[in-house]
Design a protein around this motif. Sequence first.
Motif, short mmCIF file in Angstrom:
data_model
loop_
_atom_site.label_atom_id
_atom_site.label_comp_id
_atom_site.label_asym_id
_atom_site.label_seq_id
_atom_site.Cartn_x
_atom_site.Cartn_y
_atom_site.Cartn_z
N ASN A 1 -4.62 2.91 -2.53
CA ASN A 1 -5.10 3.65 -1.35
C ASN A 1 -6.03 4.79 -1.76
OD1 ASN A 1 -5.38 4.23 1.31
ND2 ASN A 1 -3.25 4.71 1.70
N MET A 2 -7.12 4.41 -2.39
CA MET A 2 -8.19 5.33 -2.75
C MET A 2 -9.45 4.50 -2.96
SD MET A 2 -7.16 6.13 -6.75
CE MET A 2 -8.65 6.99 -7.17
N LYS A 3 -10.60 5.15 -2.93
CA LYS A 3 -11.85 4.45 -3.18
C LYS A 3 -12.00 4.21 -4.68
CE LYS A 3 -14.25 6.48 0.79
NZ LYS A 3 -15.41 7.32 1.22
N ILE B 1 0.84 -1.19 0.00
CA ILE B 1 0.00 0.00 0.00
C ILE B 1 0.88 1.25 0.00
CG2 ILE B 1 -0.18 0.19 2.53
CD1 ILE B 1 -3.18 0.87 2.09
N GLY B 2 0.43 2.28 -0.68
CA GLY B 2 1.16 3.54 -0.75
C GLY B 2 0.52 4.61 0.10
N GLN B 3 1.00 5.82 -0.10
CA GLN B 3 0.45 6.94 0.64
C GLN B 3 -0.95 7.28 0.14
OE1 GLN B 3 1.99 8.42 3.32
NE2 GLN B 3 3.44 6.73 3.06
N VAL C 1 3.31 -3.86 3.57
CA VAL C 1 4.44 -3.19 2.93
C VAL C 1 4.02 -1.76 2.63
CG1 VAL C 1 6.01 -3.15 0.97
CG2 VAL C 1 5.25 -5.34 1.92
N LEU C 2 4.78 -0.79 3.15
CA LEU C 2 4.48 0.63 2.94
C LEU C 2 5.40 1.19 1.88
CD1 LEU C 2 3.11 3.32 3.72
CD2 LEU C 2 4.86 3.58 5.50
N LEU C 3 4.83 1.87 0.89
CA LEU C 3 5.59 2.46 -0.20
C LEU C 3 5.71 3.97 -0.05
CD1 LEU C 3 4.30 0.72 -3.47
CD2 LEU C 3 6.39 0.24 -2.23
N ASN C 4 6.87 4.49 -0.45
CA ASN C 4 7.06 5.92 -0.69
C ASN C 4 6.77 6.79 0.52
OD1 ASN C 4 8.02 7.69 -2.61
ND2 ASN C 4 5.99 8.25 -3.33
#
Length: 548
Positions: A232-234, A196-198, A278-281
């Motif tokens: 990470n959005m609808k 997943i990202g910001q 896992v966190l991106l950016n």
Amino acid sequence: MRRGDATATNGQSIFDLQGTVSGGSISRSASDIGYRGSRKILMDISENITYIPPNDSPPDVILEPFGKSLSGRWSKSARTTPSPLASLQLGLNIDNEDENELTNESSPRACEADEESYTLSGLATPAIERTYTVNKRTNLSKIPLPPCAASFYYGNSPPMEIVESSEGIQKVNLYLRARRDDVNAGVPGRFLHAVIGQEVSDVGSVASTIMYAFYLNEKLKNNQFCTVPVINMKRADLNSHAELKWLLDSCHIDHASLIFVDEIDLSYYDLFGSLKLVLLNGDKLPSKQEAIKEALVEIFNCGKHDPPYPGVDTVTVGQDCSCCTLIAEKFALTSPEILAGQGFSRLLLAGILMDTGNLTNSECTTKDKHMATLLINGAGRFGCNGLHQILRYKMYDISDLKVGEILRKDFKKWTRIGKPESPRSRLMVSSIGMSSIGISISQLLAHDDRSSQEIISFQRLEKLRLLMIVSGRYDTQKNFKREILVSAESADLLKNLLHFFHLNTQLPLKVLHQPGLRDEMRAFEIEKVTSRKTIERLLEEFGGTSKR
């Protein structure tokens, strides 16, 4: 090019893109391709052409199989059908309005239809298979392409184009569909390995999430992990991002198989100890995911300072370059052939170009430029400048959007939880929202006949006590203008907000007279250059809220 099973050994790459075996082949002597001694080279080529007719073309238009003999003459197969050229000509009779859309816009599965093939006869040997699709050209007449691309493609170009399907993208789509099925089944007996990202719905974030999840899936080959990209959005917000839809469609990514954050409950998997995150950016989870921080196992492309989660097993410190650059570098080191496909390389290249302002901003690094050059095939006929211009244009193009979709493109929300008024009453929850737009307030209100009512409907849908719409644009003299429109749930709340702004000299306001606004809605021009961050801070101070 890979030569079918000839390279398919036990030590093959984790991204092996095999060809298929066909019954036809051609035997060529060494003299046909230059002196190579007395040995003969056997080569088999089987090419499939998939034609997807436009909606208004005749339903019986098909491609004709051809065979070519060693004498060089084309020979028809037993089945009598129109020639491919004639079939294409029949399909070119389309309305001008239809030219604005891709024929297979969001349906890569359509490419799996029955295909006609032609082969070169001879002995059977391992083959190379290529698949093509026939698409309507995207109408770019409204987009001011840079001279290098516009001068060549603004002519009488044919309305149809033949595009080779990328084997890399086909493998990505198979992976996405399989993971979607796994999630629908509840991922039984495995860990959910979510990437997943910001909470930023931009090209770079979406591209890096998809590609890094695919990379990890191919690298780990761990049956205990179900590696899934979580956007990470609808999903409904995708309609507000024309640049994302265009990019996914032009790359032939099946976005029906993508998983958006509102379609999966990560806290459920975390509750039962089966979540690996896992966190991106970035070095900190978005506030909405902060509760599942204990599930973090990897942080990719974070800042050089110490991350706030010291217990994370794997941390990749960024080098001030685009996240897509680092992911492209990993593919280049492990399986560079996968980057040859135009759709595969375009997704990563688009992320790099948008993250670095077309390789021109101060944050662009030498590594960004190097990887963009390696991925240049992804730009296709547009070139890097043209691809960046198309994405930028579509980012700000709101002609096909409703008012609610315009407000949702760049929307932030703050929530305050107050003490209950009495021991038996519930906690008081109030929210404030801010939407940023790239047009003037007058243009927003004139977008359609019910713009004001749609603003109120959006506010009620998000359960906001206060909605602030922040406009930022350049006028005809290239002067930057900042305007705001405030919509409150009551006239008293609006009065209190304006009094707060009056006491704060950082936000001098000039009234904009817009007819037809209700008493709880007012428009203003900010008479000095003010950043959105400043407005956000003032809203937080006024509401005593925390961002969600």
